[in-house]
Design a protein around this motif. Structure first.
Motif, PDB file in Angstrom:
ATOM      1  N   ARG A 101     -37.201  44.700 -43.177  1.00 14.03           N
ATOM      2  CA  ARG A 101     -37.838  45.802 -42.384  1.00 14.03           C
ATOM      3  C   ARG A 101     -39.424  45.552 -42.174  1.00 14.03           C
ATOM      4  N   TYR A 102     -39.719  45.222 -43.373  1.00 15.45           N
ATOM      5  CA  TYR A 102     -41.303  44.947 -43.030  1.00 15.45           C
ATOM      6  C   TYR A 102     -41.673  43.491 -42.899  1.00 15.45           C
ATOM      7  N   GLY A 103     -40.696  42.856 -42.385  1.00 16.59           N
ATOM      8  CA  GLY A 103     -41.195  41.437 -41.941  1.00 16.59           C
ATOM      9  C   GLY A 103     -41.219  40.278 -42.993  1.00 16.59           C
ATOM     10  N   PRO A 130     -52.835  41.736 -42.062  1.00 15.60           N
ATOM     11  CA  PRO A 130     -51.713  42.312 -41.761  1.00 15.60           C
ATOM     12  C   PRO A 130     -50.317  41.939 -42.591  1.00 15.60           C
ATOM     13  N   ALA A 131     -50.125  40.851 -43.122  1.00  9.55           N
ATOM     14  CA  ALA A 131     -48.944  40.620 -44.191  1.00  9.55           C
ATOM     15  C   ALA A 131     -49.098  41.445 -45.381  1.00  9.55           C
ATOM     16  N   LEU A 136     -47.578  45.368 -49.120  1.00 11.25           N
ATOM     17  CA  LEU A 136     -47.898  46.627 -49.871  1.00 11.25           C
ATOM     18  C   LEU A 136     -46.962  47.965 -49.515  1.00 11.25           C
ATOM     19  N   ALA A 137     -46.751  48.016 -48.019  1.00 14.95           N
ATOM     20  CA  ALA A 137     -45.892  49.187 -47.703  1.00 14.95           C
ATOM     21  C   ALA A 137     -44.622  49.038 -47.975  1.00 14.95           C
ATOM     22  N   ILE A 142     -40.230  50.471 -51.816  1.00 16.24           N
ATOM     23  CA  ILE A 142     -39.083  50.107 -52.962  1.00 16.24           C
ATOM     24  C   ILE A 142     -39.266  50.973 -53.856  1.00 16.24           C
ATOM     25  N   GLN A 143     -40.480  51.476 -54.291  1.00 15.38           N
ATOM     26  CA  GLN A 143     -40.766  52.144 -55.754  1.00 15.38           C
ATOM     27  C   GLN A 143     -40.221  53.802 -55.299  1.00 15.38           C
ATOM     28  N   GLN A 144     -40.046  54.125 -54.058  1.00 10.36           N
ATOM     29  CA  GLN A 144     -39.533  55.691 -53.816  1.00 10.36           C
ATOM     30  C   GLN A 144     -38.332  55.704 -54.324  1.00 10.36           C
TER      31      GLN A 144
END
Length: 144
Positions: A101-103, A130-131, A136-137, A142-144
């Motif tokens: 989802r985040y590329g 940007p990568a 990071l996002a 993942i941590q949530q």
């Protein structure tokens, strides 16, 4: 090959496949296990050996608490091993989907850890910022 169809590496494997439909099914099944960055390179032509250098942001994901969990499930024998395998598959499936989802591309697994690569997407040029933001996002998701 006849009919102007481009030869594929799988076409060079002698005597295993009965027909081209079978080759196509095997090729599709194999492609499901290759990271996107390797598929993009293969689409450009023959792969130049097994080494390629490129700029990327690396995200290493490790499942916390895995060792005590594995030790506890090991006490249950085969049933515990099957449960551990099921848990790993479930968690990694979710992590892989978030990375996509985040590329990001899944690059490697090692026990309870996974390595994902985040390379510049089309339109981002060769800048890694940007990568890095996407990685990071993804890590935060993942941590949530």
């Amino acid at each position: 090959m006849s009919g102007g169809k481009k030869a594929r590496p799988i076409d060079k494997v002698p005597g295993i496949f009965y027909n081209s439909a079978m080759k196509d099914r095997v090729e599709r099944a194999c492609l499901a296990y290759l990271p996107k960055y390797l598929l993009r390179q293969a689409a450009k032509g023959p792969l130049p050996g097994w080494q390629q250098r490129f700029a990327a942001v690396v995200l290493i994901v490790d499942i916390s608490g895995f060792t005590p969990l594995a030790e506890a499930l090991a006490q249950a024998g085969r049933q515990g091993a099957e449960e551990l395998s099921s848990l790993l598959n479930q968690h990694f499936s979710q992590i892989i989907e978030l990375c996509r989802r985040y590329g990001g591309d899944t690059a490697q697994f090692s026990g309870d850890a996974m390595t994902a690569l985040f390379m510049p997407l089309d339109g981002e040029g060769k800048q890694l910022e940007p990568a890095g933001r996407r990685a990071l996002a993804c890590a935060q998701s993942i941590q949530q």
